[in-house]
Design a protein around this motif. Structure first.
Motif, PDB file in Angstrom:
ATOM      1  N   LEU A 248       0.377  -9.561 -11.340  1.00 21.91           N
ATOM      2  CA  LEU A 248       1.765 -10.292 -12.083  1.00 21.91           C
ATOM      3  C   LEU A 248       2.054 -10.682 -11.623  1.00 21.91           C
ATOM      4  CD1 LEU A 248       4.086  -8.078 -13.453  1.00 21.91           C
ATOM      5  CD2 LEU A 248       4.822  -7.744 -11.556  1.00 21.91           C
ATOM      6  N   VAL A 249       2.595 -11.329 -13.149  1.00 24.50           N
ATOM      7  CA  VAL A 249       2.689 -13.217 -12.512  1.00 24.50           C
ATOM      8  C   VAL A 249       4.859 -13.485 -12.454  1.00 24.50           C
ATOM      9  CG1 VAL A 249       3.941 -15.185 -14.069  1.00 24.50           C
ATOM     10  CG2 VAL A 249       0.921 -14.032 -14.036  1.00 24.50           C
TER      11      VAL A 249
ATOM     12  N   ASP B 232       0.852  -1.016  -0.097  1.00 27.44           N
ATOM     13  CA  ASP B 232       0.050   0.287  -0.301  1.00 27.44           C
ATOM     14  C   ASP B 232       0.938   1.264  -0.094  1.00 27.44           C
ATOM     15  OD1 ASP B 232      -2.364  -1.658   0.399  1.00 27.44           O
ATOM     16  OD2 ASP B 232      -2.353  -1.115   1.970  1.00 27.44           O
ATOM     17  N   ASP B 233       1.809   1.712   1.255  1.00 26.12           N
ATOM     18  CA  ASP B 233       3.103   2.439   1.065  1.00 26.12           C
ATOM     19  C   ASP B 233       3.292   2.752  -0.166  1.00 26.12           C
ATOM     20  OD1 ASP B 233       4.773   4.585   2.303  1.00 26.12           O
ATOM     21  OD2 ASP B 233       5.504   2.934   3.558  1.00 26.12           O
TER      22      ASP B 233
ATOM     23  N   VAL C  28      -4.551   0.460  -4.195  1.00 29.81           N
ATOM     24  CA  VAL C  28      -5.595  -0.362  -5.183  1.00 29.81           C
ATOM     25  C   VAL C  28      -4.716  -0.348  -6.473  1.00 29.81           C
ATOM     26  CG1 VAL C  28      -6.781   0.566  -7.173  1.00 29.81           C
ATOM     27  CG2 VAL C  28      -7.188   1.535  -5.290  1.00 29.81           C
ATOM     28  N   GLN C  29      -3.315   0.465  -6.813  1.00 28.88           N
ATOM     29  CA  GLN C  29      -2.107  -0.083  -7.776  1.00 28.88           C
ATOM     30  C   GLN C  29      -1.537  -1.129  -7.208  1.00 28.88           C
ATOM     31  OE1 GLN C  29       0.422   2.362  -9.878  1.00 28.88           O
ATOM     32  NE2 GLN C  29       1.625   0.580 -11.114  1.00 28.88           N
ATOM     33  N   GLY C  30      -1.332  -1.387  -6.250  1.00 32.54           N
ATOM     34  CA  GLY C  30       0.174  -2.637  -5.548  1.00 32.54           C
ATOM     35  C   GLY C  30      -0.980  -4.015  -5.142  1.00 32.54           C
TER      36      GLY C  30
END
Length: 80
Positions: A26-27, A11-12, A17-19
């Motif tokens: 993401l593989v 998160d940081d 959201v993206q994290g």
């Protein structure tokens, strides 16, 4: 590193959201072609997941540990 510490760093450093999206989708080659979420569900150490995610995204060491200056970087496992 515990799961909660991993999610706090995600998160940081990457944004909540993206994290979380990257963790879920993401593989990561370092994790045997699994996503971070799948690797965690399979029992992978959260520290290994975090390092694999950072390595894949090219996150420099100085940014890997977020905005808290007191957070200590957990060491990598010897086999990684």
């Amino acid at each position: 590193m515990r799961y909660r510490e991993l999610t706090d760093l995600v998160d940081d450093v990457l944004g909540p959201v993206q994290g979380r999206l990257l963790l879920d989708e993401l593989v990561l080659g370092e994790l045997g072609g699994r996503t971070g979420a799948v690797a965690l569900a399979d029992g992978e150490d959260p520290r290994a997941v975090w390092h694999a995610l950072c390595d894949e995204l090219g996150i420099p060491d100085a940014r890997r540990w977020g905005s808290d200056p007191h957070r200590q970087a957990p060491p990598r496992r010897a086999d990684r």
